[in-house]
Design a protein around this motif. Structure first.
Motif, PDB file in Angstrom:
ATOM      1  N   PHE A  33       0.814  -1.218   0.000  1.00  0.00           N
ATOM      2  CA  PHE A  33       0.000   0.000   0.000  1.00  0.00           C
ATOM      3  C   PHE A  33       0.849   1.270   0.000  1.00  0.00           C
ATOM      4  N   LEU A  34       2.140   1.132  -0.223  1.00  0.00           N
ATOM      5  CA  LEU A  34       3.042   2.286  -0.233  1.00  0.00           C
ATOM      6  C   LEU A  34       2.626   3.278  -1.327  1.00  0.00           C
ATOM      7  N   ILE A  35       2.655   4.559  -0.984  1.00  0.00           N
ATOM      8  CA  ILE A  35       2.306   5.629  -1.931  1.00  0.00           C
ATOM      9  C   ILE A  35       3.508   6.555  -2.095  1.00  0.00           C
ATOM     10  N   VAL A  36       3.892   6.821  -3.327  1.00  0.00           N
ATOM     11  CA  VAL A  36       4.979   7.752  -3.616  1.00  0.00           C
ATOM     12  C   VAL A  36       4.398   9.159  -3.717  1.00  0.00           C
ATOM     13  N   THR A  37       4.931  10.069  -2.915  1.00  0.00           N
ATOM     14  CA  THR A  37       4.419  11.444  -2.898  1.00  0.00           C
ATOM     15  C   THR A  37       5.314  12.411  -3.671  1.00  0.00           C
ATOM     16  N   GLU A  38       6.557  11.990  -3.934  1.00  0.00           N
ATOM     17  CA  GLU A  38       7.489  12.855  -4.663  1.00  0.00           C
ATOM     18  C   GLU A  38       8.559  11.993  -5.302  1.00  0.00           C
ATOM     19  N   MET A  39       8.977  12.343  -6.513  1.00  0.00           N
ATOM     20  CA  MET A  39      10.098  11.635  -7.141  1.00  0.00           C
ATOM     21  C   MET A  39      10.728  12.504  -8.220  1.00  0.00           C
ATOM     22  N   HIS A  40      12.030  12.311  -8.390  1.00  0.00           N
ATOM     23  CA  HIS A  40      12.777  13.026  -9.415  1.00  0.00           C
ATOM     24  C   HIS A  40      13.814  12.067 -10.004  1.00  0.00           C
ATOM     25  N   THR A  41      13.926  12.051 -11.328  1.00  0.00           N
ATOM     26  CA  THR A  41      14.983  11.267 -11.955  1.00  0.00           C
ATOM     27  C   THR A  41      16.198  12.151 -12.167  1.00  0.00           C
ATOM     28  N   GLN A  42      17.373  11.512 -12.131  1.00  0.00           N
ATOM     29  CA  GLN A  42      18.651  12.207 -12.287  1.00  0.00           C
ATOM     30  C   GLN A  42      18.729  13.431 -11.375  1.00  0.00           C
ATOM     31  N   GLN A  43      18.487  13.182 -10.083  1.00  0.00           N
ATOM     32  CA  GLN A  43      18.516  14.239  -9.079  1.00  0.00           C
ATOM     33  C   GLN A  43      19.962  14.621  -8.777  1.00  0.00           C
ATOM     34  N   ASP A  44      20.321  15.842  -9.088  1.00  0.00           N
ATOM     35  CA  ASP A  44      21.670  16.348  -8.865  1.00  0.00           C
ATOM     36  C   ASP A  44      21.774  16.861  -7.430  1.00  0.00           C
ATOM     37  N   VAL A  45      22.701  16.275  -6.642  1.00  0.00           N
ATOM     38  CA  VAL A  45      22.867  16.684  -5.247  1.00  0.00           C
ATOM     39  C   VAL A  45      24.233  17.343  -5.094  1.00  0.00           C
ATOM     40  N   PRO A  46      24.300  18.688  -5.024  1.00  0.00           N
ATOM     41  CA  PRO A  46      25.589  19.376  -4.905  1.00  0.00           C
ATOM     42  C   PRO A  46      26.200  19.188  -3.520  1.00  0.00           C
ATOM     43  N   ASN A  47      27.497  19.344  -3.455  1.00  0.00           N
ATOM     44  CA  ASN A  47      28.215  19.214  -2.181  1.00  0.00           C
ATOM     45  C   ASN A  47      29.308  20.273  -2.166  1.00  0.00           C
ATOM     46  N   LEU A  48      29.160  21.276  -1.324  1.00  0.00           N
ATOM     47  CA  LEU A  48      30.114  22.377  -1.280  1.00  0.00           C
ATOM     48  C   LEU A  48      31.478  21.944  -0.766  1.00  0.00           C
ATOM     49  N   TYR A  49      31.525  20.832  -0.041  1.00  0.00           N
ATOM     50  CA  TYR A  49      32.760  20.449   0.638  1.00  0.00           C
ATOM     51  C   TYR A  49      33.452  19.226   0.033  1.00  0.00           C
ATOM     52  N   CYS A  95      24.767  12.266  -8.544  1.00  0.00           N
ATOM     53  CA  CYS A  95      23.534  12.385  -9.330  1.00  0.00           C
ATOM     54  C   CYS A  95      22.745  11.093  -9.125  1.00  0.00           C
ATOM     55  N   PHE A  96      21.647  11.177  -8.368  1.00  0.00           N
ATOM     56  CA  PHE A  96      20.825  10.006  -8.119  1.00  0.00           C
ATOM     57  C   PHE A  96      20.092   9.601  -9.403  1.00  0.00           C
ATOM     58  N   ASP A  97      20.023   8.296  -9.681  1.00  0.00           N
ATOM     59  CA  ASP A  97      19.177   7.839 -10.782  1.00  0.00           C
ATOM     60  C   ASP A  97      17.739   8.260 -10.515  1.00  0.00           C
ATOM     61  N   VAL A  98      17.252   7.938  -9.318  1.00  0.00           N
ATOM     62  CA  VAL A  98      15.910   8.375  -8.910  1.00  0.00           C
ATOM     63  C   VAL A  98      15.929   8.720  -7.416  1.00  0.00           C
ATOM     64  N   PHE A  99      15.350   9.847  -7.080  1.00  0.00           N
ATOM     65  CA  PHE A  99      15.062  10.187  -5.689  1.00  0.00           C
ATOM     66  C   PHE A  99      13.553  10.116  -5.516  1.00  0.00           C
ATOM     67  N   ALA A 100      13.115   9.514  -4.417  1.00  0.00           N
ATOM     68  CA  ALA A 100      11.672   9.406  -4.164  1.00  0.00           C
ATOM     69  C   ALA A 100      11.385   9.549  -2.675  1.00  0.00           C
ATOM     70  N   ARG A 101      10.151   9.937  -2.381  1.00  0.00           N
ATOM     71  CA  ARG A 101       9.685  10.019  -0.990  1.00  0.00           C
ATOM     72  C   ARG A 101       8.307   9.384  -0.928  1.00  0.00           C
ATOM     73  N   ASP A 102       8.040   8.596   0.147  1.00  0.00           N
ATOM     74  CA  ASP A 102       6.727   7.962   0.256  1.00  0.00           C
ATOM     75  C   ASP A 102       5.854   8.671   1.278  1.00  0.00           C
ATOM     76  N   ASP A 103       4.640   8.168   1.453  1.00  0.00           N
ATOM     77  CA  ASP A 103       3.671   8.840   2.315  1.00  0.00           C
ATOM     78  C   ASP A 103       4.002   8.725   3.791  1.00  0.00           C
ATOM     79  N   ASP A 104       4.963   7.883   4.150  1.00  0.00           N
ATOM     80  CA  ASP A 104       5.435   7.817   5.536  1.00  0.00           C
ATOM     81  C   ASP A 104       6.633   8.725   5.771  1.00  0.00           C
ATOM     82  N   GLY A 105       7.100   9.397   4.707  1.00  0.00           N
ATOM     83  CA  GLY A 105       8.234  10.311   4.837  1.00  0.00           C
ATOM     84  C   GLY A 105       9.586   9.685   4.559  1.00  0.00           C
ATOM     85  N   THR A 106       9.624   8.372   4.293  1.00  0.00           N
ATOM     86  CA  THR A 106      10.893   7.713   3.984  1.00  0.00           C
ATOM     87  C   THR A 106      11.414   8.220   2.641  1.00  0.00           C
TER      88      THR A 106
END
Length: 286
Positions: free
Chosen positions: A49-65, A70-81
């Protein structure tokens, strides 16, 4: 004119051979499709019954340090995971320390000034690997921190890494999913939602045109050689090695910081000679 026709024929042949295990095709099929991601997560995690509330493909995550990702896919479900899902054909790209790095970058995305630790989201990194990287024939390998002195009781940091062995295929929901990730023909797929997406990019005029444009962009980034090698050895593999625009940005940033060529190649899953070529063409060689 003849050169363009040859390229298009090469692209069409490549499209026919693409699988969801090829990251270019994976990004295309899953982009903007929460239903595809829900299917994957429900089957792998056994959460029907998991529900995806947000997702992005090729998510670029910068790091100043330091190194970026670059994530293939970033996602978040309805439980916040929060999830990072990677498809990985090369065993070298699925080493534990890389998974650890991806998990740390998931945490970096979640850190906000003043945020309470209790509100820190659970994270799961999922590597879908073409080969059985551990060699024990298991469909899934779960990596979690434990406390040694407490009989390896789980360390409740709500962080998990899962390796999915795509060589495993049986008559189960997970076996069907992994079969579909290995499949080149949508008609042979078990899950309709995946078959429909694959069919769109392999058969639909607009979908095929979209894939051809993606390949043309890859070629413009200087990976004609990679595509040619793919035609000789398995076209899809060559295309999967192409440098996507987001990955190119990461490479350039790391070159500006004068990081080691070999390390950049490892971080971005890019051949080292391609990293050197990018450095030279952009005046960033050292």
């Amino acid at each position: 004119m003849e050169k363009v026709v040859v390229h298009r024929e090469d692209f069409l042949e490549a499209i026919r051979r693409l699988r969801l295990l090829d990251d270019t095709f994976f990004h295309s099929c899953f982009e903007g499709r929460a239903d595809c991601m829900e299917l994957l997560l429900r089957v792998v995690l056994k959460k029907p019954f998991l529900i995806v509330t947000e997702m992005h493909t090729q998510q670029d995550v910068p790091n100043l340090y330091g190194r970026e990702v670059c994530f293939d896919v970033f996602a978040r479900d309805d439980d916040g995971t929060e999830y990072n899902i990677e498809v990985q054909r090369s065993d070298e790209g699925a080493v534990p320390k890389r998974a650890r790095f991806h998990a740390s970058m998931l945490d970096t995305m979640s850190v906000e000034k003043g945020k309470m630790w209790k509100d820190f989201p659970p994270t799961t990194v999922i590597f879908i690997t073409e080969n059985d990287v551990y060699g024990y024939g298991e469909p899934l390998y779960h990596a979690e921190r434990t406390v040694r002195e407490l009989a390896h009781k789980r360390f409740e940091d709500e962080s998990e890494i899962i390796y999915v062995n795509a060589t495993f295929q049986d008559d189960s929901e997970l076996g069907w999913l992994l079969h579909d990730f290995n499949c080149t023909n949508p008609e042979d797929m078990h899950y309709k939602v995946l078959a429909d997406r694959a069919k769109f990019f392999k058969s639909n005029e607009h979908g095929v045109s979209t894939m051809c444009k993606i390949m043309e962009e890859i070629e413009k980034n200087g990976v004609t050689k990679g595509i040619a090698q793919g035609i000789a050895q398995g076209i899809a593999q060559g295309i999967a090695q192409g440098v996507a625009e987001t990955t190119l940005k990461i490479i350039k940033r790391q070159l500006k910081r004068k990081e080691d060529y070999a390390q950049i190649a490892e971080d971005t899953d890019t051949p080292i000679d391609e990293v050197i070529r990018i450095a030279k063409e952009n005046g960033l060689a050292y």
